[in-house]
Write an enzyme that holds these catalytic residues in place. Structure first.
Site, PDB file in Angstrom:
ATOM      1  N   LYS A 139      35.813 130.893  58.978  1.00  0.00           N
ATOM      2  CA  LYS A 139      36.448 131.618  57.885  1.00  0.00           C
ATOM      3  C   LYS A 139      37.344 132.739  58.384  1.00  0.00           C
ATOM      4  O   LYS A 139      38.468 132.904  57.935  1.00  0.00           O
ATOM      5  CB  LYS A 139      35.357 132.186  56.967  1.00  0.00           C
ATOM      6  CG  LYS A 139      35.885 132.942  55.763  1.00  0.00           C
ATOM      7  CD  LYS A 139      36.504 131.999  54.759  1.00  0.00           C
ATOM      8  CE  LYS A 139      36.983 132.724  53.529  1.00  0.00           C
ATOM      9  NZ  LYS A 139      37.732 131.825  52.646  1.00  0.00           N
TER      10      LYS A 139
ATOM     11  N   HIS B  70      67.289 114.847  56.423  1.00  0.00           N
ATOM     12  CA  HIS B  70      67.711 115.320  57.745  1.00  0.00           C
ATOM     13  C   HIS B  70      66.719 114.902  58.825  1.00  0.00           C
ATOM     14  O   HIS B  70      66.676 115.520  59.891  1.00  0.00           O
ATOM     15  CB  HIS B  70      67.905 116.838  57.728  1.00  0.00           C
ATOM     16  CG  HIS B  70      69.021 117.286  56.848  1.00  0.00           C
ATOM     17  ND1 HIS B  70      70.354 117.199  57.215  1.00  0.00           N
ATOM     18  CD2 HIS B  70      69.014 117.782  55.589  1.00  0.00           C
ATOM     19  CE1 HIS B  70      71.117 117.638  56.237  1.00  0.00           C
ATOM     20  NE2 HIS B  70      70.329 118.003  55.230  1.00  0.00           N
TER      21      HIS B  70
ATOM     22  N   LYS C  50      45.607 123.137  52.498  1.00  0.00           N
ATOM     23  CA  LYS C  50      44.306 122.907  51.858  1.00  0.00           C
ATOM     24  C   LYS C  50      43.819 121.481  52.116  1.00  0.00           C
ATOM     25  O   LYS C  50      42.653 121.263  52.432  1.00  0.00           O
ATOM     26  CB  LYS C  50      44.397 123.152  50.341  1.00  0.00           C
ATOM     27  CG  LYS C  50      44.361 124.575  49.942  1.00  0.00           C
ATOM     28  CD  LYS C  50      43.001 125.183  50.174  1.00  0.00           C
ATOM     29  CE  LYS C  50      43.111 126.608  50.628  1.00  0.00           C
ATOM     30  NZ  LYS C  50      43.786 126.935  51.820  1.00  0.00           N
TER      31      LYS C  50
ATOM     32  N   ASN D 264      29.954 138.627  68.953  1.00  0.00           N
ATOM     33  CA  ASN D 264      31.117 138.058  68.273  1.00  0.00           C
ATOM     34  C   ASN D 264      32.353 138.675  68.900  1.00  0.00           C
ATOM     35  O   ASN D 264      32.497 139.900  68.918  1.00  0.00           O
ATOM     36  CB  ASN D 264      31.076 138.371  66.774  1.00  0.00           C
ATOM     37  CG  ASN D 264      32.383 138.003  66.072  1.00  0.00           C
ATOM     38  OD1 ASN D 264      33.035 137.037  66.445  1.00  0.00           O
ATOM     39  ND2 ASN D 264      32.764 138.778  65.079  1.00  0.00           N
ATOM     40  N   GLY D 265      33.244 137.846  69.436  1.00  0.00           N
ATOM     41  CA  GLY D 265      34.466 138.347  70.050  1.00  0.00           C
ATOM     42  C   GLY D 265      34.761 137.635  71.357  1.00  0.00           C
ATOM     43  O   GLY D 265      34.247 136.548  71.621  1.00  0.00           O
TER      44      GLY D 265
ATOM     45  N   CYS E 294      32.303 134.366  65.362  1.00  0.00           N
ATOM     46  CA  CYS E 294      30.889 134.067  65.170  1.00  0.00           C
ATOM     47  C   CYS E 294      30.300 135.039  64.153  1.00  0.00           C
ATOM     48  O   CYS E 294      30.905 136.033  63.786  1.00  0.00           O
ATOM     49  CB  CYS E 294      30.145 134.190  66.491  1.00  0.00           C
ATOM     50  SG  CYS E 294      30.891 133.227  67.827  1.00  0.00           S
TER      51      CYS E 294
ATOM     52  N   GLU F  86      42.887 120.783  55.979  1.00  0.00           N
ATOM     53  CA  GLU F  86      41.754 121.487  56.576  1.00  0.00           C
ATOM     54  C   GLU F  86      40.414 120.994  56.074  1.00  0.00           C
ATOM     55  O   GLU F  86      39.407 121.124  56.777  1.00  0.00           O
ATOM     56  CB  GLU F  86      41.885 123.001  56.396  1.00  0.00           C
ATOM     57  CG  GLU F  86      41.844 123.534  54.998  1.00  0.00           C
ATOM     58  CD  GLU F  86      42.091 125.048  54.949  1.00  0.00           C
ATOM     59  OE1 GLU F  86      41.963 125.720  55.987  1.00  0.00           O
ATOM     60  OE2 GLU F  86      42.436 125.542  53.864  1.00  0.00           O
TER      61      GLU F  86
ATOM     62  N   GLU G 150      51.000 125.667  51.098  1.00  0.00           N
ATOM     63  CA  GLU G 150      49.585 125.959  50.867  1.00  0.00           C
ATOM     64  C   GLU G 150      48.831 124.693  50.455  1.00  0.00           C
ATOM     65  O   GLU G 150      47.705 124.457  50.897  1.00  0.00           O
ATOM     66  CB  GLU G 150      49.447 127.040  49.783  1.00  0.00           C
ATOM     67  CG  GLU G 150      48.025 127.340  49.357  1.00  0.00           C
ATOM     68  CD  GLU G 150      47.115 127.813  50.486  1.00  0.00           C
ATOM     69  OE1 GLU G 150      45.890 127.850  50.262  1.00  0.00           O
ATOM     70  OE2 GLU G 150      47.617 128.143  51.585  1.00  0.00           O
TER      71      GLU G 150
ATOM     72  N   TRP H 204      30.918 130.068  66.650  1.00  0.00           N
ATOM     73  CA  TRP H 204      32.153 129.294  66.697  1.00  0.00           C
ATOM     74  C   TRP H 204      32.615 129.359  68.147  1.00  0.00           C
ATOM     75  O   TRP H 204      32.942 130.424  68.662  1.00  0.00           O
ATOM     76  CB  TRP H 204      33.205 129.891  65.764  1.00  0.00           C
ATOM     77  CG  TRP H 204      34.425 129.043  65.611  1.00  0.00           C
ATOM     78  CD1 TRP H 204      34.599 127.989  64.760  1.00  0.00           C
ATOM     79  CD2 TRP H 204      35.668 129.182  66.327  1.00  0.00           C
ATOM     80  NE1 TRP H 204      35.860 127.469  64.898  1.00  0.00           N
ATOM     81  CE2 TRP H 204      36.546 128.172  65.840  1.00  0.00           C
ATOM     82  CE3 TRP H 204      36.121 130.051  67.321  1.00  0.00           C
ATOM     83  CZ2 TRP H 204      37.839 128.020  66.323  1.00  0.00           C
ATOM     84  CZ3 TRP H 204      37.414 129.897  67.806  1.00  0.00           C
ATOM     85  CH2 TRP H 204      38.261 128.889  67.304  1.00  0.00           C
TER      86      TRP H 204
ATOM     87  N   ARG I 134      31.268 131.503  59.299  1.00  0.00           N
ATOM     88  CA  ARG I 134      31.976 132.108  60.424  1.00  0.00           C
ATOM     89  C   ARG I 134      31.903 131.248  61.678  1.00  0.00           C
ATOM     90  O   ARG I 134      32.550 131.558  62.685  1.00  0.00           O
ATOM     91  CB  ARG I 134      31.404 133.494  60.724  1.00  0.00           C
ATOM     92  CG  ARG I 134      31.529 134.476  59.579  1.00  0.00           C
ATOM     93  CD  ARG I 134      30.947 135.827  59.958  1.00  0.00           C
ATOM     94  NE  ARG I 134      31.721 136.436  61.022  1.00  0.00           N
ATOM     95  CZ  ARG I 134      32.788 137.200  60.851  1.00  0.00           C
ATOM     96  NH1 ARG I 134      33.214 137.457  59.633  1.00  0.00           N
ATOM     97  NH2 ARG I 134      33.427 137.715  61.873  1.00  0.00           N
TER      98      ARG I 134
END
Length: 606
Positions: A601, A502, A483, A99-100, A2, A486, A479, A75, A27
């Protein structure tokens, strides 16, 4: 994950807090809220959803009026996104933002229920607010100290007491928090971007130090109430760096900033076309002394580490293991004295990466942090730190932070290869000159936007797609796939091209998109052969190829030809069209590019 903010001064605190939270919304954006000291009471406004929802609510109902306040953008971890689970939490006497994660919140809650407290939310944060109220005896510092002795976990807390209407208290453990120092006003924030409009001066809190933030100044005390002297820091970012600057989205702006930030990151570490880390305390002898190298990171940073692994092993012939940080400590890794563990993190606060660093130090290995945020937890804990100079990266989907991380990995690889005697000084100079030219080639790759936009238009109706490549191209495909998924919400996976037969090739049917990367000359023929395999089964192929790659008619449906660059450095060039394809796919689908759903983020919790 957050974002929290706090203000004490002469301005309208609600306006300052909303402005700060708008810079912190990357965030988390499940809910937002503020608490303001107003006429001897604490007035709270909060609601579910984006910050705009809170602004609209205050436009309808009126905003709290005062010069002292705290704010939060969430978040969600404990408790679904809702009005009631939104922060701030508290009662008439105390209000907090957090936050946490409080790991022992259930035990605390059970105790407080027995003491007659009622709970209205599902959050762990409410237990801290209630515990503060339980211990409050008119002395905020003594109260906070008692609470800190009981709670376990990670936290950054902004705290207000009704009885002290001109003060915001702040404390942190593991979660990020800075205290901004202004003129006749002071701030707290999860990161510097939130308050750059007002000040570039800040101090950093160590674990469980308590900041007493008033209009006239800031005092910091330890858990014994003893005052602690703090060093003033000055942010080297400016407010323009945290603005869109005319671009439609931060992500597009940050893609365009890549040539400049790569140059800014590598130039101070090159002298006469030779890499040097002497200023960071890393000598040639030190670099060559390590037995094994481990690279530990999460998400995009881990993909930068994958590029680093390929290049270091190829050039320096040193064994490199890349680990996902969330798995590293749980597999009981074989790290010992004489090994080097490289931790890569944009924020320098990634919880799993911090835990990996702590384990590495316990085992006697030396640690090197590659981070973007000065004074961050990982930077302060590591034996050595290499700061990247990406500036603030606001878009959740990382672009420029990835690029500078990769550029540092190349410098390390070149230096290590020379230290190990695997390349001559002349070769070292030659490779370094090639890297110095890369910003121009990245700029050329950015000019491929029309081709990338066209390729993106062909992906809109896909339910799923694959990215394939070999060697460095496989590392890059990981990568590219991340991208796309997300920010476009299209399922995609990356595979080593040779692995298709395979099992994975069974997924290919008519029209399924496959994005293939072919930049490594010694592997191009084999990659083209794999592309033919998927094409024969009906795939729609987008090929991202180095100049001179001989592509027969019918092998690809869309071909994006990259600018000329040395194949060893091609990941820094080829990353750009992958970023642009993801960006334009998201734009064409009408998604919120900079704030993709369910993501934040900086991941500061496990």
């Amino acid at each position: 994950m957050c974002g929290i903010a706090g203000y004490v001064g002469s301005r309208d605190s609600a306006d300052v807090l909303i402005g700060a939270l708008s810079k912190l919304e990357y965030r988390g954006y499940d809910s937002a809220g503020i608490a303001v000291s107003e006429n001897g009471s604490i007035k709270v406004k909060k609601c579910q959803g984006r910050l705009k929802n809170l602004v609209d609510k205050m436009d309808r109902e009126g905003k709290p009026v005062g010069h002292v306040g705290i704010g939060h953008t969430r978040w969600a971890t404990h408790g679904e996104p809702s009005d009631i689970n939104s922060h701030p939490h508290g009662n008439k006497r105390v209000s907090i933002v957090h936050n946490g994660i409080i790991e022992n919140y259930k035990q605390i809650k059970d105790f407080l229920l027995k003491e007659g407290y009622n709970f209205v939310s599902e959050t762990d944060t409410e237990t801290v607010a209630k515990l503060l109220d339980y211990y409050y005896d008119g002395d905020p510092i003594a109260t906070i100290t008692k609470v800190l002795a009981e709670i376990k976990g990670s936290y950054a807390l902004g705290i207000m007491f009704r009885d002290f209407p001109d003060v915001v208290y702040a404390v942190r453990k593991e979660s990020p928090l800075i205290v901004g120092i202004g003129k006749g006003e002071n701030f707290i924030a999860s990161d510097m971007t939130a308050i750059l409009e007002y000040t570039r001066n800040y101090i950093l809190l160590e674990q469980n130090e308590i900041a007493i933030v008033e209009k006239s100044g800031v005092k910091v005390v330890d858990i014994h109430g003893e005052e602690v002297s703090k060093e003033m820091n000055v942010a080297d970012w400016d407010i323009d760096a945290a603005q869109k600057g005319g671009y439609e989205h931060f992500m597009l702006k940050e893609i365009h900033e890549q040539p400049e930030v790569v140059k800014t990151t590598i130039t101070p570490r090159i002298s006469n076309h030779i890499p040097t880390f002497e200023n960071e305390g890393i000598s040639l002898d030190k670099l060559s002394s390590y037995n094994n190298i481990f690279i530990v990171a999460c998400g995009t940073a881990m993909h930068a580490g994958m590029v680093g692994k390929y290049v270091i092993e190829k050039m320096a012939r040193v064994s490199v293991t890349v680990d996902i940080a969330s798995e590293f400590r749980y597999r009981d890794p074989l790290i010992n004295e004489g090994d080097l563990v490289i931790l890569i993190s944009q924020s320098g606060e990634t919880a799993d990466t911090k835990a990996a660093l702590e384990l590495a130090k316990e085992r006697g290995a030396e640690t090197l942090a590659i981070v973007n945020v000065k004074g961050s937890s990982i930077a302060r804990a590591a034996d050595y730190v290499l700061y990247t100079h990406a500036g603030p990266e606001i878009s959740v989907a990382s672009t420029k932070a990835y690029m500078v991380q990769v550029s540092v990995m190349y410098l390390l690889a070149f230096q290590l290869a020379y230290a190990k005697g695997k390349i001559s000084k002349e070769q070292l100079v030659e490779y370094t000159k090639l890297l110095e030219n890369i910003p121009e080639q990245i700029e050329e790759a950015i000019n491929l936007k029309p081709a990338c936009q066209f390729a993106a238009s062909k992906l809109l109706n896909a339910d799923s797609l694959l990215y394939i490549g070999r060697g460095l191209d496989y590392a890059l495909s990981m990568e590219g796939s991340l991208k796309l998924k997300e920010i476009s919400y299209i399922h995609s996976e990356s595979y080593a091209a040779g692995e298709l037969k395979h099992g994975t090739i069974s997924l290919i049917d008519d029209g399924m998109p496959v994005i293939a990367i072919a930049t490594q000359k010694d592997l191009v023929e084999k990659t083209i052969s794999n592309i033919k395999e998927v094409k024969a089964r009906g795939a729609f192929v987008v090929l991202i190829a180095a100049p001179g790659v001989d592509v027969e008619d019918g092998v690809s449906d869309v071909t994006i030809c990259l600018p000329e660059a040395n194949q060893l450095l091609m990941p820094m060039v080829a990353a750009v069209p992958l970023q642009l394809i993801a960006y334009y796919t998201s734009v064409l689908k009408g998604n919120d590019v900079d704030k993709p759903r369910n993501l934040a983020k900086s991941v500061t919790v496990e």
